[in-house]
Every structure is written in C-alpha cells, then in structure tokens.
Scaffold this motif. Structure first.
Motif, PDB file in Angstrom:
ATOM      1  N   SER A  85       0.915  -1.141  -0.065  1.00  0.00           N
ATOM      2  CA  SER A  85       0.036  -0.038  -0.059  1.00  0.00           C
ATOM      3  C   SER A  85       1.101   1.393   0.003  1.00  0.00           C
ATOM      4  O   SER A  85       0.340   2.185  -0.097  1.00  0.00           O
ATOM      5  CB  SER A  85      -0.956  -0.187   1.220  1.00  0.00           C
ATOM      6  OG  SER A  85      -1.785  -0.934   1.081  1.00  0.00           O
ATOM      7  N   GLY A  86       2.311   1.250  -0.118  1.00  0.00           N
ATOM      8  CA  GLY A  86       2.974   2.312  -0.095  1.00  0.00           C
ATOM      9  C   GLY A  86       3.515   2.811   1.039  1.00  0.00           C
ATOM     10  O   GLY A  86       3.865   3.949   1.469  1.00  0.00           O
ATOM     11  N   ALA A  87       3.235   1.837   2.453  1.00  0.00           N
ATOM     12  CA  ALA A  87       3.734   2.281   3.507  1.00  0.00           C
ATOM     13  C   ALA A  87       4.959   1.580   4.064  1.00  0.00           C
ATOM     14  O   ALA A  87       5.113   0.611   3.696  1.00  0.00           O
ATOM     15  CB  ALA A  87       2.450   2.089   4.507  1.00  0.00           C
ATOM     16  N   ILE A  88       5.322   2.254   5.294  1.00  0.00           N
ATOM     17  CA  ILE A  88       6.336   1.674   5.704  1.00  0.00           C
ATOM     18  C   ILE A  88       5.936   1.114   7.195  1.00  0.00           C
ATOM     19  O   ILE A  88       5.372   2.286   8.019  1.00  0.00           O
ATOM     20  CB  ILE A  88       7.628   2.742   6.100  1.00  0.00           C
ATOM     21  CG1 ILE A  88       8.262   3.097   4.914  1.00  0.00           C
ATOM     22  CG2 ILE A  88       8.609   1.967   7.006  1.00  0.00           C
ATOM     23  CD1 ILE A  88       9.363   4.146   5.202  1.00  0.00           C
ATOM     24  N   PRO A  89       5.973  -0.189   7.535  1.00  0.00           N
ATOM     25  CA  PRO A  89       5.297  -0.920   8.911  1.00  0.00           C
ATOM     26  C   PRO A  89       6.078  -0.134   9.921  1.00  0.00           C
ATOM     27  O   PRO A  89       7.414   0.032   9.889  1.00  0.00           O
ATOM     28  CB  PRO A  89       5.635  -2.307   8.571  1.00  0.00           C
ATOM     29  CG  PRO A  89       5.594  -2.602   7.086  1.00  0.00           C
ATOM     30  CD  PRO A  89       6.547  -1.202   6.651  1.00  0.00           C
ATOM     31  N   ARG A  90       5.386   0.010  10.898  1.00  0.00           N
ATOM     32  CA  ARG A  90       6.055   0.462  12.272  1.00  0.00           C
ATOM     33  C   ARG A  90       5.403  -0.176  13.153  1.00  0.00           C
ATOM     34  O   ARG A  90       6.426  -0.638  14.530  1.00  0.00           O
ATOM     35  CB  ARG A  90       5.680   2.012  12.499  1.00  0.00           C
ATOM     36  CG  ARG A  90       6.713   2.887  11.709  1.00  0.00           C
ATOM     37  CD  ARG A  90       7.973   2.809  12.088  1.00  0.00           C
ATOM     38  NE  ARG A  90       8.909   3.769  11.190  1.00  0.00           N
ATOM     39  CZ  ARG A  90       9.836   3.297  10.351  1.00  0.00           C
ATOM     40  NH1 ARG A  90       9.679   1.812  10.064  1.00  0.00           N
ATOM     41  NH2 ARG A  90      10.761   3.967   9.765  1.00  0.00           N
TER      42      ARG A  90
END
Length: 334
Positions: A85-90
């Motif tokens: 989805s174009g995100a960086i997991p945190r």
C-alpha cells in the motif's frame, strides 16, 4: 447475491465467494467513507499524518513448515499488506488464541520466530491479548494482528489508477507457499524440501515508489496470482492478458501440481509482489527488482481493452480463460 445459507471453507479462499461475502454482508453493514474493500490497508488522514492501518488473521496448518511458521507468517503477512500500500510498517498488535493442551515448547518456538521477523522488518509489537479456548476448539493456535505504518509516498496507488496498456509484473516464482504447506502436511504420501516463499517484501515495494508510472501493488496471498488478475479486471473493466511462458513457476511446484491437478496460478504466495506499472517503465521496474536479488522477477502480462476477464496465452500459442476461484484447493494455508 449470496446464495448460501451457511459459511463454507470456500468463503475464505480469496475467490468469488469470499468477495461476495465481503461486499454483500460486511461492507453492506459497515459502511464508512474510509472503508475500501479493494485495498490491503486503509490510509487514515488523521492530523495531516498519512497513517496506514491493516488487520489480518492466521490459521495455517501445520503451524510450522519449511522456511517459516505461523509466527513469522503473521508478521510478514501483516507488514506486506502495508508495504504494497506504499507504507513503511512500524507497529503491530497481536492476539493469540491458544487451544488447551498446546505444547509450551512449540508456542515458544513460534513466538521467538515472530519476534525475530518483527526485528528484521523493524516493527514493534506494542499491544496484544491472549485467549485460551477449550481442547478441540482452536486448531492448536490462531493469531490475529493489526499493523500500523506511515505512507512513504505522496503517489496515489490503487486499482483505480490502472490504465489500459499498463504492464503487469511479478517479483518471483508463484505457488511455493501453497505447495510447501501442503507437503509439510505429508498428505497424499508426498514429501519434499520445497520452502515457503514467506518473506518481507518491503524492499521490493520501496524500490518501485520512485517510479511515476507505478499504479498498483498487491501481495498474491489467498487465491494467488489468478485472483489478483481478476481483481484488476473487475475493478478496471479491462481485459487482463497473461503470458504463460513468462510466469515464473519452479519445477517442484509444477510437478506437484501436475500430479495432483492443482493450478499454481491459484496457489498462495507469502513473499511476492504483483505490480502494475506504465508500459514505458516496465523494464525499469523489472531491473530494480532483479538488482534487489529477485532474479525470477518477470513482466507477465498487460492490461488491454476488452471484456473484464483474464486470458492466459499458453506456451503452445493458444488461449484459455482463467476462471475466478470458487472451490478451496488448499484450505488453511495462511
């Protein structure tokens, strides 16, 4: 419309019955402007921060299989949905549903693997819950997760961005996870050392984010590559044409499928990405993935004008329609 009066395993396989269940029951009653059932994760424009959230559940059997187990799979599956989805997991939350009588040593192996996977992806498990259910009611262990990340691009990605003429790519060989799990069950008298492809895909997704022609990414889990192709066809109203000779399938996977009558295009992957990219940037995207070590990555098809269906051009030069998945070929593989 939903015709069934009771839920079957096929309602969870990622195919037509699951799509109808989500569209005509869950989405019908849970209407909200930010609920998008065509995405892997929701972008929450909260206080000007592009927070991205997803949730997932894991019921794989057996719990441990070559190259992974349900613990690492829970991390990879959740974080991969954020990544495509174009995100960086945190951050992650973790719910564990443990069946009475479950071996503590096996539980520790699984949670240790989960922790190692989280460390590798650079996410923190910040909250959780544990439930113990009566013997015979829990399948040993189920895990449920929620993932939170931050959008890494201002580019809008999604099925609605796909255009006629776009190229379709896959980052590696398909079907490995589904066959590895099946062989781990030692069903049909078959055994093998084929490993699951379960892995973190964040480097692959981040590698494509600078491409202005990147339209869409998805990890082909339940229902496999063919189901992703059908999602694209239904959302865009275009024909999806795939080239059989370009789709990477490892020989052991194809051999098992030939023996047992499975189609690897419908089998789950847990460490692959399907991407749709503008035709003029397809070769650039392919090279990015190969530079990241994905030597089996391929351009496998194109979005074309025509009825919303999926056509496979066979290695003999013919064509066949790929139907939308209905039956559940390999239950509980993720």
């Amino acid at each position: 419309m939903i015709q069934d009066t009771h839920i079957s395993l096929a309602h969870g396989n990622g195919g037509r019955l699951m799509r109808e269940l989500i569209e005509e029951l869950f989405a019908k009653h849970l209407q909200h402007p930010q609920l998008d059932i065509q995405t892997d994760a929701a972008v929450l424009n909260w206080n000007a921060d592009n927070i991205v959230m997803t949730t997932d559940g894991f019921t794989v059997q057996p719990l441990e299989f070559p190259n992974s187990n349900i613990g690492a799979l829970a991390v990879h599956g959740t974080c991969n949905d954020l990544a495509v989805s174009g995100a960086i997991p945190r951050y992650l939350t973790l719910n564990a549903f443990i069946e009475e009588g479950f071996e503590v040593a096996q539980l520790e192996r699984i949670i240790k693997s989960l922790a190692q996977a989280a460390q590798e992806v650079n996410v923190a498990v910040v909250a959780g819950d544990t439930k113990v259910v009566q013997r015979g009611q829990g399948g040993g262990l189920y895990l449920a997760t929620t993932g939170v990340g931050f959008k890494a691009t201002q580019q809008s990605l999604g099925l609605q961005q796909i255009q006629q003429g776009d190229a379709i790519l896959v980052s590696g060989a398909v079907g490995n996870h589904g066959i590895a799990v099946m062989l781990a069950r030692e069903q049909f008298g078959l055994r093998g050392d084929l490993a699951s492809d379960a892995a973190n895909v964040l480097p692959l997704t981040q590698g494509l984010l600078n491409l202005s022609g990147l339209r869409f990414m998805r990890d082909p889990t339940r229902g496999g590559l063919a189901t992703v192709a059908h999602e694209i066809a239904q959302a865009t109203g275009h024909c999806i044409r795939l080239q059989q000779t370009q789709i990477p399938i490892e020989d052991p996977v194809q051999a098992v499928c030939d023996m047992l009558g499975y189609d690897p295009l419908y089998l789950a992957c847990e460490g692959r990405v399907v991407a749709v990219v503008a035709q003029e940037q397809a070769l650039q995207a392919l090279q990015i993935w190969r530079d990241l070590g994905q030597h089996n990555a391929q351009i496998i098809g194109q979005v074309q004008a025509g009825k919303p269906r999926v056509i496979l051009e066979t290695e003999l030069g013919g064509e066949r329609l790929l139907d939308e998945l209905e039956d559940d070929p390999l239950p509980r593989i993720c």
